[in-house]
Design a protein around this motif. Structure first.
Motif, mmCIF file in Angstrom:
data_model
loop_
_atom_site.group_PDB
_atom_site.id
_atom_site.type_symbol
_atom_site.label_atom_id
_atom_site.label_comp_id
_atom_site.label_asym_id
_atom_site.label_seq_id
_atom_site.Cartn_x
_atom_site.Cartn_y
_atom_site.Cartn_z
ATOM 1 N N CYS A 144 45.316 -22.768 -36.445
ATOM 2 C CA CYS A 144 45.422 -24.031 -35.709
ATOM 3 C C CYS A 144 44.057 -24.680 -35.519
ATOM 4 C CB CYS A 144 46.084 -23.807 -34.355
ATOM 5 S SG CYS A 144 47.874 -23.584 -34.443
ATOM 6 N N HIS A 145 43.019 -23.883 -35.294
ATOM 7 C CA HIS A 145 41.675 -24.435 -35.130
ATOM 8 C C HIS A 145 41.241 -25.195 -36.370
ATOM 9 C CE1 HIS A 145 40.368 -23.202 -31.199
ATOM 10 N NE2 HIS A 145 40.735 -21.958 -31.405
ATOM 11 N N GLU A 146 41.695 -24.744 -37.538
ATOM 12 C CA GLU A 146 41.359 -25.425 -38.788
ATOM 13 C C GLU A 146 42.163 -26.710 -38.948
ATOM 14 O OE1 GLU A 146 39.001 -24.737 -41.222
ATOM 15 O OE2 GLU A 146 38.349 -23.571 -39.502
ATOM 16 N N ILE A 147 43.450 -26.647 -38.657
ATOM 17 C CA ILE A 147 44.333 -27.790 -38.888
ATOM 18 C C ILE A 147 44.073 -28.904 -37.890
ATOM 19 C CG2 ILE A 147 46.751 -28.540 -38.985
ATOM 20 C CD1 ILE A 147 47.497 -25.790 -39.957
ATOM 21 N N TRP A 148 43.726 -28.583 -36.664
ATOM 22 C CA TRP A 148 43.483 -29.604 -35.628
ATOM 23 C C TRP A 148 42.403 -30.586 -36.055
ATOM 24 C CZ3 TRP A 148 43.190 -25.423 -31.270
ATOM 25 C CH2 TRP A 148 44.498 -25.127 -30.851
ATOM 26 N N ARG A 149 41.404 -30.122 -36.788
ATOM 27 C CA ARG A 149 40.265 -30.980 -37.149
ATOM 28 C C ARG A 149 40.680 -32.141 -38.053
ATOM 29 N NH1 ARG A 149 36.870 -29.204 -40.275
ATOM 30 N NH2 ARG A 149 37.924 -27.384 -41.122
ATOM 31 N N ASN A 150 41.737 -31.949 -38.845
ATOM 32 C CA ASN A 150 42.104 -32.955 -39.840
ATOM 33 C C ASN A 150 43.507 -33.504 -39.641
ATOM 34 O OD1 ASN A 150 39.635 -32.415 -41.202
ATOM 35 N ND2 ASN A 150 40.562 -30.614 -42.130
ATOM 36 N N ASN A 151 44.071 -33.332 -38.468
ATOM 37 C CA ASN A 151 45.452 -33.733 -38.285
ATOM 38 C C ASN A 151 45.632 -34.500 -36.985
ATOM 39 O OD1 ASN A 151 48.487 -33.513 -38.413
ATOM 40 N ND2 ASN A 151 47.911 -32.194 -40.124
ATOM 41 N N ALA A 152 46.615 -35.411 -37.006
ATOM 42 C CA ALA A 152 46.840 -36.277 -35.851
ATOM 43 C C ALA A 152 47.923 -35.743 -34.923
ATOM 44 C CB ALA A 152 47.232 -37.682 -36.322
ATOM 45 N N PHE A 153 48.499 -34.593 -35.242
ATOM 46 C CA PHE A 153 49.565 -34.049 -34.402
ATOM 47 C C PHE A 153 48.994 -33.461 -33.111
ATOM 48 C CE2 PHE A 153 51.280 -33.727 -38.733
ATOM 49 C CZ PHE A 153 52.455 -34.443 -38.567
ATOM 50 N N SER A 154 49.850 -33.351 -32.123
ATOM 51 C CA SER A 154 49.424 -32.781 -30.849
ATOM 52 C C SER A 154 49.183 -31.282 -30.997
ATOM 53 C CB SER A 154 50.490 -33.035 -29.778
ATOM 54 O OG SER A 154 51.679 -32.332 -30.094
ATOM 55 N N THR A 155 48.409 -30.736 -30.079
ATOM 56 C CA THR A 155 48.083 -29.313 -30.112
ATOM 57 C C THR A 155 49.329 -28.446 -30.070
ATOM 58 O OG1 THR A 155 45.976 -29.738 -29.010
ATOM 59 C CG2 THR A 155 46.809 -27.476 -28.959
ATOM 60 N N SER A 156 50.229 -28.747 -29.148
ATOM 61 C CA SER A 156 51.432 -27.930 -28.979
ATOM 62 C C SER A 156 52.339 -27.997 -30.203
ATOM 63 C CB SER A 156 52.207 -28.385 -27.737
ATOM 64 O OG SER A 156 52.578 -29.755 -27.852
ATOM 65 N N GLU A 157 52.411 -29.183 -30.848
ATOM 66 C CA GLU A 157 53.282 -29.340 -32.017
ATOM 67 C C GLU A 157 52.767 -28.517 -33.195
ATOM 68 O OE1 GLU A 157 55.585 -32.970 -34.400
ATOM 69 O OE2 GLU A 157 53.912 -33.401 -33.056
ATOM 70 N N ILE A 158 51.444 -28.538 -33.396
ATOM 71 C CA ILE A 158 50.849 -27.740 -34.459
ATOM 72 C C ILE A 158 51.048 -26.256 -34.184
ATOM 73 C CG2 ILE A 158 48.653 -26.995 -35.452
ATOM 74 C CD1 ILE A 158 49.528 -29.523 -36.673
ATOM 75 N N GLU A 159 50.805 -25.857 -32.954
ATOM 76 C CA GLU A 159 50.949 -24.447 -32.595
ATOM 77 C C GLU A 159 52.370 -23.951 -32.823
ATOM 78 O OE1 GLU A 159 49.615 -23.856 -28.629
ATOM 79 O OE2 GLU A 159 47.515 -23.574 -29.203
ATOM 80 N N ASP A 160 53.348 -24.718 -32.393
ATOM 81 C CA ASP A 160 54.749 -24.316 -32.554
ATOM 82 C C ASP A 160 55.109 -24.173 -34.025
ATOM 83 O OD1 ASP A 160 55.047 -24.317 -29.840
ATOM 84 O OD2 ASP A 160 55.985 -26.304 -29.724
ATOM 85 N N TYR A 161 54.625 -25.127 -34.849
ATOM 86 C CA TYR A 161 54.967 -25.096 -36.274
ATOM 87 C C TYR A 161 54.292 -23.914 -36.972
ATOM 88 C CZ TYR A 161 55.676 -26.608 -41.083
ATOM 89 O OH TYR A 161 56.042 -26.656 -42.410
ATOM 90 N N VAL A 162 52.997 -23.706 -36.705
ATOM 91 C CA VAL A 162 52.278 -22.595 -37.322
ATOM 92 C C VAL A 162 52.864 -21.267 -36.871
ATOM 93 C CG1 VAL A 162 50.050 -21.401 -37.465
ATOM 94 C CG2 VAL A 162 50.148 -23.898 -37.613
ATOM 95 N N ARG A 163 53.224 -21.159 -35.612
ATOM 96 C CA ARG A 163 53.794 -19.916 -35.099
ATOM 97 C C ARG A 163 55.119 -19.601 -35.795
ATOM 98 N NH1 ARG A 163 53.109 -21.030 -30.324
ATOM 99 N NH2 ARG A 163 51.196 -19.854 -29.925
ATOM 100 N N ARG A 164 55.929 -20.616 -36.063
ATOM 101 C CA ARG A 164 57.189 -20.406 -36.797
ATOM 102 C C ARG A 164 56.929 -19.888 -38.207
ATOM 103 N NH1 ARG A 164 60.722 -24.525 -38.032
ATOM 104 N NH2 ARG A 164 59.334 -26.251 -37.502
ATOM 105 N N ILE A 165 55.862 -20.413 -38.841
ATOM 106 C CA ILE A 165 55.510 -19.965 -40.190
ATOM 107 C C ILE A 165 55.045 -18.516 -40.175
ATOM 108 C CG2 ILE A 165 53.853 -20.274 -42.069
ATOM 109 C CD1 ILE A 165 53.910 -23.265 -41.503
ATOM 110 N N VAL A 166 54.158 -18.201 -39.228
ATOM 111 C CA VAL A 166 53.589 -16.863 -39.163
ATOM 112 C C VAL A 166 54.660 -15.814 -38.873
ATOM 113 C CG1 VAL A 166 51.941 -15.390 -37.937
ATOM 114 C CG2 VAL A 166 51.333 -17.749 -38.475
#
Length: 264
Positions: A144-166
Protein backbone atom coordinates in the motif's frame (compact mmCIF):
# COMPACT_ATOMS: atom_id res chain seq x y z
CA UNK A 1 16.36 50.17 -8.26
CA UNK A 2 12.63 50.86 -8.43
CA UNK A 3 12.92 52.25 -11.96
CA UNK A 4 14.97 49.23 -13.03
CA UNK A 5 12.41 46.86 -11.51
CA UNK A 6 9.54 48.65 -13.27
CA UNK A 7 11.43 48.52 -16.58
CA UNK A 8 12.09 44.79 -16.14
CA UNK A 9 8.43 44.20 -15.26
CA UNK A 10 7.24 46.00 -18.41
CA UNK A 11 9.68 43.97 -20.48
CA UNK A 12 8.31 40.71 -19.08
CA UNK A 13 4.75 41.88 -19.70
CA UNK A 14 5.61 42.71 -23.31
CA UNK A 15 7.28 39.33 -23.84
CA UNK A 16 4.28 37.57 -22.34
CA UNK A 17 1.90 39.53 -24.56
CA UNK A 18 3.96 38.71 -27.66
CA UNK A 19 4.08 35.03 -26.76
CA UNK A 20 0.26 34.88 -26.74
CA UNK A 21 0.26 35.50 -30.49
CA UNK A 22 3.48 33.84 -31.65
CA UNK A 23 3.63 30.97 -29.17
CA UNK A 24 7.31 31.83 -28.66
CA UNK A 25 8.48 31.85 -25.04
CA UNK A 26 10.76 34.78 -24.27
CA UNK A 27 12.86 35.87 -21.31
CA UNK A 28 15.01 33.58 -19.20
CA UNK A 29 12.72 30.58 -19.63
CA UNK A 30 12.87 30.88 -23.40
CA UNK A 31 16.66 31.02 -23.29
CA UNK A 32 16.80 27.78 -21.30
CA UNK A 33 14.82 25.66 -23.75
CA UNK A 34 14.98 24.91 -27.46
CA UNK A 35 11.91 26.05 -29.37
CA UNK A 36 10.89 24.79 -32.79
CA UNK A 37 8.35 26.52 -35.02
CA UNK A 38 5.97 25.10 -37.59
CA UNK A 39 7.60 24.92 -41.02
CA UNK A 40 6.85 28.18 -42.93
CA UNK A 41 5.00 26.37 -45.75
CA UNK A 42 2.47 24.93 -43.27
CA UNK A 43 1.85 27.96 -41.03
CA UNK A 44 -1.25 29.37 -42.78
CA UNK A 45 -2.98 25.99 -43.02
CA UNK A 46 -2.20 25.00 -39.43
CA UNK A 47 -3.68 28.24 -38.06
CA UNK A 48 -7.11 27.25 -39.34
CA UNK A 49 -6.89 23.47 -39.03
CA UNK A 50 -8.74 21.94 -36.08
CA UNK A 51 -8.69 18.24 -35.27
CA UNK A 52 -11.80 16.56 -33.83
CA UNK A 53 -11.93 15.70 -30.14
CA UNK A 54 -14.54 14.03 -27.96
CA UNK A 55 -16.75 16.24 -25.83
CA UNK A 56 -19.39 15.35 -23.28
CA UNK A 57 -22.62 17.24 -22.69
CA UNK A 58 -22.77 19.24 -19.49
CA UNK A 59 -24.85 21.88 -17.75
CA UNK A 60 -24.78 25.18 -19.72
CA UNK A 61 -22.52 27.79 -18.15
CA UNK A 62 -22.66 31.60 -18.12
CA UNK A 63 -20.79 31.69 -21.44
CA UNK A 64 -23.40 29.56 -23.17
CA UNK A 65 -21.31 26.40 -23.50
CA UNK A 66 -23.04 23.09 -22.83
CA UNK A 67 -20.14 20.72 -23.60
CA UNK A 68 -16.74 20.07 -22.02
CA UNK A 69 -13.71 18.18 -23.31
CA UNK A 70 -13.96 14.51 -22.45
CA UNK A 71 -11.19 13.51 -20.04
CA UNK A 72 -10.26 10.16 -18.53
CA UNK A 73 -11.25 11.39 -15.07
CA UNK A 74 -14.77 12.03 -16.35
CA UNK A 75 -15.10 8.44 -17.53
CA UNK A 76 -13.77 7.17 -14.17
CA UNK A 77 -16.57 8.92 -12.28
CA UNK A 78 -18.21 6.38 -10.00
CA UNK A 79 -15.38 3.84 -10.24
CA UNK A 80 -14.54 2.04 -7.00
CA UNK A 81 -12.23 -0.83 -6.09
CA UNK A 82 -14.88 -2.21 -3.79
CA UNK A 83 -16.25 -5.42 -5.29
CA UNK A 84 -13.72 -5.45 -8.15
CA UNK A 85 -11.94 -8.61 -9.25
CA UNK A 86 -9.03 -9.30 -6.87
CA UNK A 87 -7.39 -12.14 -8.81
CA UNK A 88 -3.84 -11.20 -9.86
CA UNK A 89 -1.37 -13.48 -11.64
CA UNK A 90 1.87 -13.43 -9.66
CA UNK A 91 3.46 -16.44 -11.38
CA UNK A 92 6.40 -14.37 -12.74
CA UNK A 93 6.67 -11.94 -9.81
CA UNK A 94 10.06 -12.91 -8.41
CA UNK A 95 12.95 -10.61 -7.73
CA UNK A 96 15.54 -9.28 -5.32
CA UNK A 97 14.88 -8.15 -1.76
CA UNK A 98 14.98 -4.40 -1.09
CA UNK A 99 14.84 -2.16 1.96
CA UNK A 100 12.99 1.17 1.87
CA UNK A 101 14.11 4.33 3.70
CA UNK A 102 11.90 7.43 3.91
CA UNK A 103 13.36 10.69 5.24
CA UNK A 104 11.47 12.30 8.10
CA UNK A 105 12.50 15.79 6.94
CA UNK A 106 12.28 17.37 3.50
CA UNK A 107 10.74 15.50 0.57
CA UNK A 108 9.55 12.07 1.65
CA UNK A 109 11.02 10.27 -1.35
CA UNK A 110 11.55 6.54 -0.74
CA UNK A 111 15.10 5.27 -1.31
CA UNK A 112 15.56 1.62 -2.20
CA UNK A 113 18.58 -0.54 -1.46
CA UNK A 114 19.03 -4.16 -2.48
CA UNK A 115 19.87 -6.23 0.58
CA UNK A 116 22.62 -8.83 0.78
CA UNK A 117 21.95 -12.57 0.72
CA UNK A 118 22.59 -12.77 4.48
CA UNK A 119 20.02 -10.03 5.15
CA UNK A 120 17.56 -11.69 2.76
CA UNK A 121 17.87 -15.04 4.54
CA UNK A 122 17.37 -13.31 7.90
CA UNK A 123 14.18 -11.62 6.66
CA UNK A 124 12.87 -14.93 5.31
CA UNK A 125 13.47 -16.64 8.64
CA UNK A 126 11.91 -13.73 10.57
CA UNK A 127 8.85 -13.69 8.33
CA UNK A 128 8.42 -17.47 8.66
CA UNK A 129 8.00 -17.05 12.44
CA UNK A 130 5.08 -14.63 12.06
CA UNK A 131 1.45 -15.71 12.29
CA UNK A 132 -0.60 -15.86 9.07
CA UNK A 133 -2.58 -12.71 9.86
CA UNK A 134 0.62 -10.84 10.70
CA UNK A 135 2.13 -11.86 7.37
CA UNK A 136 -0.94 -10.64 5.49
CA UNK A 137 -0.95 -7.33 7.36
CA UNK A 138 2.79 -6.81 6.81
CA UNK A 139 2.52 -7.46 3.06
CA UNK A 140 -0.57 -5.28 2.78
CA UNK A 141 1.11 -2.28 4.41
CA UNK A 142 4.33 -2.64 2.38
CA UNK A 143 2.45 -2.77 -0.92
CA UNK A 144 0.00 0.00 0.00
CA UNK A 145 2.87 2.40 0.73
CA UNK A 146 3.98 1.94 -2.88
CA UNK A 147 0.55 2.27 -4.47
CA UNK A 148 -0.51 5.34 -2.46
CA UNK A 149 2.23 7.44 -4.08
CA UNK A 150 0.79 7.04 -7.58
CA UNK A 151 -2.91 6.57 -7.01
CA UNK A 152 -5.90 8.78 -6.33
CA UNK A 153 -7.87 6.24 -4.29
CA UNK A 154 -8.45 6.67 -0.58
CA UNK A 155 -6.20 4.92 1.92
CA UNK A 156 -8.93 2.60 3.19
CA UNK A 157 -10.04 1.62 -0.33
CA UNK A 158 -6.52 0.66 -1.37
CA UNK A 159 -5.95 -1.25 1.85
CA UNK A 160 -9.18 -3.23 1.51
CA UNK A 161 -8.43 -4.14 -2.10
CA UNK A 162 -4.80 -5.15 -1.47
CA UNK A 163 -5.81 -7.15 1.60
CA UNK A 164 -8.35 -9.10 -0.49
CA UNK A 165 -5.60 -9.90 -3.01
CA UNK A 166 -3.09 -10.97 -0.38
CA UNK A 167 -5.61 -13.27 1.33
CA UNK A 168 -6.09 -15.15 -1.95
CA UNK A 169 -2.44 -16.05 -2.58
CA UNK A 170 -0.53 -19.17 -1.57
CA UNK A 171 1.89 -19.47 1.36
CA UNK A 172 4.90 -19.54 -0.99
CA UNK A 173 3.67 -16.42 -2.78
CA UNK A 174 3.13 -14.70 0.56
CA UNK A 175 6.75 -15.38 1.60
CA UNK A 176 8.05 -14.09 -1.75
CA UNK A 177 5.79 -11.04 -1.55
CA UNK A 178 7.16 -9.92 1.80
CA UNK A 179 10.75 -9.70 0.50
CA UNK A 180 9.96 -8.61 -3.09
CA UNK A 181 6.97 -6.37 -2.49
CA UNK A 182 8.05 -3.77 -5.08
CA UNK A 183 7.45 -6.22 -7.92
CA UNK A 184 4.13 -7.34 -6.44
CA UNK A 185 3.06 -3.73 -5.98
CA UNK A 186 3.68 -3.08 -9.70
CA UNK A 187 1.59 -6.13 -10.57
CA UNK A 188 -1.29 -4.89 -8.45
CA UNK A 189 -1.03 -1.40 -9.95
CA UNK A 190 -1.22 -2.96 -13.42
CA UNK A 191 -4.33 -4.83 -12.32
CA UNK A 192 -5.95 -1.61 -11.06
CA UNK A 193 -5.08 0.15 -14.33
CA UNK A 194 -6.67 -2.66 -16.36
CA UNK A 195 -9.84 -2.46 -14.25
CA UNK A 196 -9.95 1.30 -14.83
CA UNK A 197 -9.54 0.87 -18.59
CA UNK A 198 -12.38 -1.66 -18.70
CA UNK A 199 -14.61 0.68 -16.71
CA UNK A 200 -13.75 3.68 -18.94
CA UNK A 201 -14.46 1.71 -22.11
CA UNK A 202 -17.82 0.52 -20.80
CA UNK A 203 -18.71 4.04 -19.60
CA UNK A 204 -17.70 5.55 -22.96
CA UNK A 205 -20.00 3.32 -25.02
CA UNK A 206 -22.87 3.76 -22.57
CA UNK A 207 -22.58 7.54 -22.83
CA UNK A 208 -22.24 7.26 -26.61
CA UNK A 209 -25.47 5.23 -26.85
CA UNK A 210 -27.24 7.86 -24.72
CA UNK A 211 -26.05 10.67 -27.01
CA UNK A 212 -23.96 12.30 -24.27
CA UNK A 213 -20.70 12.21 -26.24
CA UNK A 214 -20.09 14.46 -29.24
CA UNK A 215 -17.18 14.89 -31.65
CA UNK A 216 -16.20 18.49 -32.37
CA UNK A 217 -13.35 20.16 -34.27
CA UNK A 218 -11.28 21.66 -31.49
CA UNK A 219 -7.55 20.80 -31.20
CA UNK A 220 -5.14 23.35 -32.69
CA UNK A 221 -1.48 22.59 -33.33
CA UNK A 222 0.81 24.83 -31.25
CA UNK A 223 3.01 27.12 -33.32
CA UNK A 224 5.96 26.35 -31.03
CA UNK A 225 7.00 23.01 -29.49
CA UNK A 226 9.79 22.35 -26.98
CA UNK A 227 10.71 18.63 -27.07
CA UNK A 228 13.76 17.57 -25.07
CA UNK A 229 15.01 15.13 -27.73
CA UNK A 230 14.55 15.90 -31.42
CA UNK A 231 15.28 14.69 -34.91
CA UNK A 232 15.28 17.18 -37.78
CA UNK A 233 15.49 14.56 -40.55
CA UNK A 234 11.89 13.31 -40.43
CA UNK A 235 10.44 13.58 -43.98
CA UNK A 236 7.64 16.15 -44.37
CA UNK A 237 8.01 17.15 -40.74
CA UNK A 238 5.42 19.67 -39.56
CA UNK A 239 7.92 21.43 -37.27
CA UNK A 240 11.54 22.48 -37.70
CA UNK A 241 12.42 19.53 -35.44
CA UNK A 242 10.26 17.02 -33.58
CA UNK A 243 10.47 14.36 -30.91
CA UNK A 244 11.48 11.26 -32.82
CA UNK A 245 10.51 7.98 -31.17
CA UNK A 246 8.85 5.99 -33.93
CA UNK A 247 7.86 2.34 -33.83
CA UNK A 248 8.47 -0.30 -36.52
CA UNK A 249 5.31 0.50 -38.47
CA UNK A 250 6.11 4.23 -38.58
CA UNK A 251 9.65 3.52 -39.74
CA UNK A 252 8.27 1.42 -42.60
CA UNK A 253 6.04 4.32 -43.65
CA UNK A 254 9.01 6.68 -43.66
CA UNK A 255 11.02 4.24 -45.78
CA UNK A 256 8.09 3.84 -48.19
CA UNK A 257 7.77 7.62 -48.45
CA UNK A 258 11.46 7.93 -49.33
CA UNK A 259 11.15 5.16 -51.93
CA UNK A 260 8.13 6.82 -53.56
CA UNK A 261 10.03 10.10 -53.77
CA UNK A 262 13.00 8.39 -55.43
CA UNK A 263 10.94 6.69 -58.16
CA UNK A 264 8.55 9.59 -58.73
Amino acid sequence: MIEQAEKQSKQYEQETENSKFSGFIGGEIGEMIKQYRIQPQYVDKMRTLRLPQFFVKSTPDMFGGDTILLEKDSLLEGFSLSGQDAQVNFSLSTGETYTVDVQEQGDSVPKYRRVSQVESNFLHDLFAQMAQEEKIESCTKSICHEIWRNNAFSTSEIEDYVRRIVKNITEDELVAMETSFLIYARKIEEKIESLQKQYCEKQFYQWLDKGLILCQENYAFPEIITPQRTNSSVPLSLYEAEFYDTNGFENKLHCWDRFCRMVA
